[in-house]
Structures are given as structure tokens and as C-alpha cells.
Design an enzyme around this catalytic site. Structure first.
Site, short mmCIF file in Angstrom:
data_model
loop_
_atom_site.label_atom_id
_atom_site.label_comp_id
_atom_site.label_asym_id
_atom_site.label_seq_id
_atom_site.Cartn_x
_atom_site.Cartn_y
_atom_site.Cartn_z
N ARG A 197 4.18 3.71 -9.72
CA ARG A 197 4.85 4.31 -10.85
C ARG A 197 6.15 4.93 -10.60
O ARG A 197 7.00 5.35 -11.07
CB ARG A 197 3.96 5.56 -11.24
CG ARG A 197 2.71 5.10 -11.98
CD ARG A 197 1.68 6.56 -12.23
NE ARG A 197 0.73 6.16 -11.32
CZ ARG A 197 -0.37 7.13 -11.23
NH1 ARG A 197 -0.16 8.35 -11.68
NH2 ARG A 197 -1.10 7.12 -10.36
N GLU A 201 11.83 -1.73 -6.91
CA GLU A 201 10.78 -0.94 -6.07
C GLU A 201 11.42 0.56 -5.78
O GLU A 201 12.72 0.74 -5.83
CB GLU A 201 10.52 -1.57 -4.89
CG GLU A 201 9.67 -0.86 -4.10
CD GLU A 201 8.55 -0.49 -4.07
OE1 GLU A 201 8.08 0.20 -5.25
OE2 GLU A 201 7.52 -0.91 -3.39
N ASP A 202 10.89 1.53 -5.64
CA ASP A 202 11.27 2.83 -5.44
C ASP A 202 11.89 2.92 -4.01
O ASP A 202 12.93 3.37 -3.68
CB ASP A 202 10.36 3.89 -5.77
CG ASP A 202 8.95 3.70 -5.26
OD1 ASP A 202 8.50 2.73 -4.41
OD2 ASP A 202 8.09 4.86 -5.34
N LYS A 253 13.96 2.61 4.15
CA LYS A 253 13.85 3.44 5.47
C LYS A 253 13.83 2.66 6.48
O LYS A 253 12.67 1.93 6.96
CB LYS A 253 12.34 4.17 5.77
CG LYS A 253 12.34 5.40 4.55
CD LYS A 253 11.12 5.89 4.72
CE LYS A 253 10.74 6.98 3.55
NZ LYS A 253 9.31 7.65 3.78
N ASP A 273 6.67 10.41 -6.25
CA ASP A 273 5.88 11.88 -6.21
C ASP A 273 5.31 12.14 -4.80
O ASP A 273 5.28 11.25 -3.75
CB ASP A 273 4.51 11.62 -7.18
CG ASP A 273 3.61 10.41 -6.16
OD1 ASP A 273 4.11 9.51 -5.97
OD2 ASP A 273 2.48 10.66 -5.88
N ARG A 296 7.72 14.24 -9.57
CA ARG A 296 8.41 13.02 -10.05
C ARG A 296 9.43 13.27 -11.14
O ARG A 296 10.24 12.57 -11.16
CB ARG A 296 7.20 12.16 -10.91
CG ARG A 296 6.29 11.46 -9.86
CD ARG A 296 5.39 10.37 -10.83
NE ARG A 296 4.12 10.06 -10.52
CZ ARG A 296 4.12 8.98 -9.63
NH1 ARG A 296 5.24 8.32 -8.91
NH2 ARG A 296 2.80 8.59 -8.90
N ASP A 301 9.27 0.93 2.83
CA ASP A 301 9.15 1.88 3.90
C ASP A 301 8.60 0.82 5.23
O ASP A 301 9.63 0.12 5.58
CB ASP A 301 7.97 2.79 3.64
CG ASP A 301 7.57 3.66 4.81
OD1 ASP A 301 8.36 4.27 5.43
OD2 ASP A 301 6.58 4.11 4.76
N PHE A 330 9.61 12.06 4.22
CA PHE A 330 8.81 11.77 3.19
C PHE A 330 9.69 12.43 2.02
O PHE A 330 9.92 13.67 1.99
CB PHE A 330 7.49 12.54 3.30
CG PHE A 330 6.57 12.06 2.01
CD1 PHE A 330 5.94 10.87 2.25
CD2 PHE A 330 6.39 12.83 0.91
CE1 PHE A 330 5.04 10.52 1.38
CE2 PHE A 330 5.53 12.55 -0.09
CZ PHE A 330 4.89 11.09 0.20
#
Ligand code: 5GP
Ligand code: MG
Ligand code: MG
Length: 179
Positions: free
Chosen positions: A45, A101-102, A133, A161, A167, A105, A154
Site C-alpha cells: 500500500r 515502489e515506495d 536505502k 506506514d 500514512r 530496502d 525507519f
């Protein structure tokens, strides 16, 4: 389980995000200008706000589809186990696809998703991720467009979220526990 108290320290302002999204969209428009109809695939999401802003700055006919893969539960560590929770509605065979993509990682989620999508034989597939990252990478992923490289923190906000919260924060911030 109750959550330890935390605050969110601002890392990237909404103004900086908007400027970067606009620049990315211009590059994407240019790269796909010979395409009939670009299929923008948002990974749910975390990418929902990014994709909403990005597609409005892409000056091409676009279709929008979504796929939900999960590698995280409600915790902060990647399980390295990737599951498809919700698949695309449309076919991507022979299509030009932009996967949005958000955060990249370790890279495992995206790598797995791209492998699945490749089996459907898109004509072309590129990746745009808002955040990256680099220090956390465990596997190579071909992301042509990156919004921002960030340190190993983080982060939340702008669609991203922590245990389903934050969010709706308009900027991106890092989580800092207060006790
Ligand atoms: P990877 O498989 O590359 O290790 O992780 C991919 C996914 O983990 C990201 O797409 C994102 O959904 C989640 N993730 C990675 N880092 C963060 C973070 O800092 N905050 C949040 N909320 N999710 C993250
Ligand atoms: Mg994600
Ligand atoms: Mg999440």
C-alpha cells in the site's frame, strides 16, 4: 500489542517531494514517449500517494493497476519472505510497464515482484522508487528512477506506514522512540 511511544522527525518536506516527483515524471514521460499506453503498476500500500502524484505529472496516456506484495508484518524488520496478496487486474503481456515502489530496502520484495511480472512477458519494464536505502541492499534490483537516497532509518509518511499509522503525513519522517 501496544506500541512503544514514538515521534516522527521530518526528513523530507512535502515541497521537496513535490519537486522531485515532478522531475521524475518528466523523465518518465520522455522515456516512454513512444508508448501507446503505459501501464503504471503501483505496489500497495505504501506507494498509493506517490503513484497518485506521479501519474498526474506524467504527460502520456496511462493505465493504473495495483499489486500487493507483503514482506513486512506490522514490525520493522523484513521477513525476507515475499507473498503476493493481491494480483494485477489487467494483462501486461506485450505492454510497457512502470513498476512504482515506495522504498527499496534489502531489495528482496522488488526482485521477487519483478521476477513474477517478467514471466508475463511485458514488452518493457522499468522501476521507479520514491526512496532507496543503498546501505541496506542485499540483492541487486534494476531501478531506473529513484526519488531520494536515504540513510538506514525507519521512515513513515506520504503513504508509508508504521503498523498502518502515519500514512497520511504529508512529508516523510523518521520514527524515533521516546522511551
Ligand atoms: P525490501 O524487500 O527491499 O527489504 O523491503 C521492501 C519493503 O519494505 C518496502 O517496499 C517497504 O514497503 C518496506 N520498508 C522498507 N523500509 C521501510 C521503512 O523505513 N519504513 C516502512 N514503513 N517500510 C519500509
Ligand atoms: Mg513497498
Ligand atoms: Mg508497510
Amino acid at each position: 500489542m501496544p506500541q512503544a511511544p514514538y515521534v516522527v522527525d521530518k526528513l523530507i518536506s512535502s515541497k521537496a517531494i513535490a519537486a522531485r516527483v515532478e522531475a521524475l515524471a518528466h523523465e518518465i514521460t520522455d522515456a516512454f514517449k513512444d508508448t501507446d499506453k503505459l501501464v503504471v503498476v503501483g505496489l500497495l500500500r505504501g506507494s498509493f500517494i506517490f503513484i497518485a502524484d506521479l501519474v498526474r505529472e506524467i504527460d502520456l496516456p496511462v493505465e493504473v493497476d495495483f499489486l500487493e506484495a507483503s514482506s513486512y508484518g506490522d514490525g520493522m524488520e523484513s521477513s525476507r519472505e515475499v507473498r503476493i496478496l493481491k494480483d494485477l487486474r489487467g494483462e501486461i503481456h506485450g505492454r510497457d510497464v512502470l513498476v512504482v515502489e515506495d522504498i527499496i530496502d534489502t531489495g528482496h520484495t522488488l526482485k521477487h515482484v519483478l521476477e513474477i511480472l517478467e514471466t508475463r512477458h511485458p514488452r518493457r519494464m522499468e522501476v521507479c522508487a520514491l526512496l532507496n536505502k543503498p546501505s541496506r541492499r542485499e540483492t541487486d534490483v534494476p531501478a531506473r528512477w529513484i526519488g531520494f537516497d536515504i540513510p538506514d532509518e525507519f521512515v513513515v509518511g506520504y503513504g508509508i506506514d508504521y503498523a498502518q499509522r502515519n500514512r497520511n503525513l504529508p512529508h516523510i519522517g523518521k520514527v524515533r522512540f521516546t522511551e
